[in-house]
Scaffold this motif. Structure first.
Motif, PDB file in Angstrom:
ATOM      1  N   MET A  67      -5.375   1.026   7.881  1.00 21.71           N
ATOM      2  CA  MET A  67      -5.172  -0.222   9.027  1.00 21.71           C
ATOM      3  C   MET A  67      -6.130  -0.365   9.975  1.00 21.71           C
ATOM      4  O   MET A  67      -6.551  -1.655  10.189  1.00 21.71           O
ATOM      5  N   ASN A  68      -7.343   0.365   9.911  1.00 23.86           N
ATOM      6  CA  ASN A  68      -8.469   0.004  10.896  1.00 23.86           C
ATOM      7  C   ASN A  68      -9.292  -0.665  10.014  1.00 23.86           C
ATOM      8  O   ASN A  68     -10.172  -1.700  10.711  1.00 23.86           O
ATOM      9  N   VAL A  69      -9.234  -0.785   8.752  1.00 24.74           N
ATOM     10  CA  VAL A  69     -10.207  -1.489   7.971  1.00 24.74           C
ATOM     11  C   VAL A  69      -9.562  -2.911   7.729  1.00 24.74           C
ATOM     12  O   VAL A  69     -10.191  -4.046   7.596  1.00 24.74           O
ATOM     13  N   LEU A  70      -8.242  -2.997   7.619  1.00 28.33           N
ATOM     14  CA  LEU A  70      -7.418  -4.083   7.411  1.00 28.33           C
ATOM     15  C   LEU A  70      -7.872  -5.281   8.426  1.00 28.33           C
ATOM     16  O   LEU A  70      -7.871  -5.054   9.679  1.00 28.33           O
TER      17      LEU A  70
ATOM     18  N   LEU B  25      -6.801 -10.614   4.934  1.00 27.39           N
ATOM     19  CA  LEU B  25      -8.038 -10.914   4.350  1.00 27.39           C
ATOM     20  C   LEU B  25      -8.728 -10.209   3.305  1.00 27.39           C
ATOM     21  O   LEU B  25      -9.328 -10.543   2.677  1.00 27.39           O
ATOM     22  N   ASN B  26      -8.383  -8.881   3.571  1.00 22.21           N
ATOM     23  CA  ASN B  26      -9.080  -7.930   2.901  1.00 22.21           C
ATOM     24  C   ASN B  26      -8.114  -6.586   2.644  1.00 22.21           C
ATOM     25  O   ASN B  26      -8.715  -5.316   2.554  1.00 22.21           O
ATOM     26  N   ALA B  27      -7.315  -6.947   2.108  1.00 22.17           N
ATOM     27  CA  ALA B  27      -6.108  -5.855   1.462  1.00 22.17           C
ATOM     28  C   ALA B  27      -6.897  -4.813   0.457  1.00 22.17           C
ATOM     29  O   ALA B  27      -6.798  -3.428   0.701  1.00 22.17           O
ATOM     30  N   LYS B  28      -7.664  -5.213  -0.338  1.00 23.64           N
ATOM     31  CA  LYS B  28      -8.268  -4.519  -1.758  1.00 23.64           C
ATOM     32  C   LYS B  28      -9.330  -3.591  -0.766  1.00 23.64           C
ATOM     33  O   LYS B  28      -9.376  -2.392  -1.271  1.00 23.64           O
ATOM     34  N   GLN B  29      -9.794  -4.090  -0.021  1.00 25.59           N
ATOM     35  CA  GLN B  29     -11.222  -3.402   0.521  1.00 25.59           C
ATOM     36  C   GLN B  29     -10.605  -2.201   1.503  1.00 25.59           C
ATOM     37  O   GLN B  29     -10.905  -1.033   1.531  1.00 25.59           O
ATOM     38  N   ALA B  30      -9.376  -2.502   2.394  1.00 31.11           N
ATOM     39  CA  ALA B  30      -8.592  -1.459   3.092  1.00 31.11           C
ATOM     40  C   ALA B  30      -8.224  -0.329   1.996  1.00 31.11           C
ATOM     41  O   ALA B  30      -8.192   0.692   2.278  1.00 31.11           O
ATOM     42  N   GLU B  31      -7.844  -0.919   1.018  1.00 31.80           N
ATOM     43  CA  GLU B  31      -7.153   0.117   0.056  1.00 31.80           C
ATOM     44  C   GLU B  31      -8.135   1.007  -0.466  1.00 31.80           C
ATOM     45  O   GLU B  31      -7.987   2.296  -0.585  1.00 31.80           O
ATOM     46  N   ARG B  32      -9.370   0.453  -0.831  1.00 25.91           N
ATOM     47  CA  ARG B  32     -10.487   1.189  -1.320  1.00 25.91           C
ATOM     48  C   ARG B  32     -10.852   2.096  -0.548  1.00 25.91           C
ATOM     49  O   ARG B  32     -11.037   3.447  -0.761  1.00 25.91           O
ATOM     50  N   ARG B  33     -11.035   1.790   0.790  1.00 28.27           N
ATOM     51  CA  ARG B  33     -11.775   2.708   1.929  1.00 28.27           C
ATOM     52  C   ARG B  33     -10.669   3.984   1.980  1.00 28.27           C
ATOM     53  O   ARG B  33     -10.932   5.111   2.009  1.00 28.27           O
ATOM     54  N   ALA B  34      -9.208   3.658   2.018  1.00 30.05           N
ATOM     55  CA  ALA B  34      -8.309   4.676   2.179  1.00 30.05           C
ATOM     56  C   ALA B  34      -8.524   5.624   0.782  1.00 30.05           C
ATOM     57  O   ALA B  34      -8.395   6.893   0.908  1.00 30.05           O
ATOM     58  N   ALA B  35      -8.570   4.893  -0.120  1.00 31.18           N
ATOM     59  CA  ALA B  35      -8.498   5.581  -1.603  1.00 31.18           C
ATOM     60  C   ALA B  35      -9.879   6.691  -1.598  1.00 31.18           C
ATOM     61  O   ALA B  35      -9.791   7.796  -2.022  1.00 31.18           O
ATOM     62  N   GLN B  36     -11.036   6.000  -0.931  1.00 25.50           N
ATOM     63  CA  GLN B  36     -12.182   7.014  -0.859  1.00 25.50           C
ATOM     64  C   GLN B  36     -11.956   8.136  -0.073  1.00 25.50           C
ATOM     65  O   GLN B  36     -12.400   9.312  -0.360  1.00 25.50           O
ATOM     66  N   PHE B  37     -11.259   8.239   0.971  1.00 24.69           N
ATOM     67  CA  PHE B  37     -10.632   9.166   1.927  1.00 24.69           C
ATOM     68  C   PHE B  37      -9.962  10.091   0.830  1.00 24.69           C
ATOM     69  O   PHE B  37     -10.228  11.451   1.017  1.00 24.69           O
TER      70      PHE B  37
ATOM     71  N   PHE C 274       0.784  -1.085  -0.061  1.00 23.88           N
ATOM     72  CA  PHE C 274       0.071  -0.038  -0.207  1.00 23.88           C
ATOM     73  C   PHE C 274       0.830   1.311   0.000  1.00 23.88           C
ATOM     74  O   PHE C 274       0.490   2.288  -0.696  1.00 23.88           O
ATOM     75  N   SER C 275       1.811   1.131   0.879  1.00 26.28           N
ATOM     76  CA  SER C 275       2.727   2.547   0.924  1.00 26.28           C
ATOM     77  C   SER C 275       3.612   2.491  -0.395  1.00 26.28           C
ATOM     78  O   SER C 275       3.629   3.745  -1.071  1.00 26.28           O
ATOM     79  N   TYR C 276       3.841   1.634  -1.211  1.00 24.39           N
ATOM     80  CA  TYR C 276       4.663   1.754  -2.427  1.00 24.39           C
ATOM     81  C   TYR C 276       3.460   2.139  -3.327  1.00 24.39           C
ATOM     82  O   TYR C 276       3.954   3.117  -4.139  1.00 24.39           O
ATOM     83  N   TRP C 277       2.371   1.935  -3.519  1.00 24.48           N
ATOM     84  CA  TRP C 277       1.572   2.272  -4.259  1.00 24.48           C
ATOM     85  C   TRP C 277       1.077   3.802  -4.062  1.00 24.48           C
ATOM     86  O   TRP C 277       0.995   4.603  -5.055  1.00 24.48           O
ATOM     87  N   LEU C 278       0.948   4.170  -3.031  1.00 16.63           N
ATOM     88  CA  LEU C 278       0.677   5.241  -2.671  1.00 16.63           C
ATOM     89  C   LEU C 278       1.758   6.521  -3.054  1.00 16.63           C
ATOM     90  O   LEU C 278       1.582   7.342  -3.582  1.00 16.63           O
ATOM     91  N   ALA C 279       2.945   6.094  -2.740  1.00 19.40           N
ATOM     92  CA  ALA C 279       4.056   6.789  -2.943  1.00 19.40           C
ATOM     93  C   ALA C 279       4.185   7.015  -4.498  1.00 19.40           C
ATOM     94  O   ALA C 279       4.737   8.172  -4.955  1.00 19.40           O
ATOM     95  N   ASN C 280       3.800   6.046  -5.499  1.00 19.32           N
ATOM     96  CA  ASN C 280       4.228   6.371  -6.981  1.00 19.32           C
ATOM     97  C   ASN C 280       3.137   6.526  -7.594  1.00 19.32           C
ATOM     98  O   ASN C 280       2.812   6.543  -8.751  1.00 19.32           O
TER      99      ASN C 280
END
Length: 99
Positions: free
Chosen positions: A52-55, A64-76, A15-21
């Protein structure tokens, strides 16, 4: 002393890598310039808090849900850089809580 599992470490690292790039939250953030979150520490802090709260992970530490956690962070992120964007479903208190 217990340590964070390799699966959780990997999810956070990726997630950090994708966020940074600039490739986090695709397709939701495709074409969205979200570099402003790097200029506002509290925005970046909130992004990671939501991720982290959603993970979730199982008893073995397997994420179990990395993509869901990433999507909620992306929505923010999108709501931060595009104030007219509506987060659906709205964030629950536990998702945005800072510890």
């Amino acid at each position: 002393m217990p340590k964070v599992s390799p699966s959780v470490r990997g999810a956070v690292r990726l997630f950090s890598y994708w966020l940074a790039n600039g490739t986090a939250g695709l397709p939701l953030l495709d074409g969205v310039d979200y570099s402003a979150i790097f200029e506002e520490p509290s925005a970046l802090e909130q992004t990671y808090a939501i991720f982290m709260n959603v993970l979730e992970f199982d008893d073995a530490g397997i994420v179990l849900n990395a993509k869901q956690a990433e999507r909620r962070a992306a929505q923010f992120i999108r709501s931060y850089v595009e104030p007219d964007y509506v987060v659906e479903p709205p964030f629950e208190d536990w998702e945005v809580e800072l510890y």
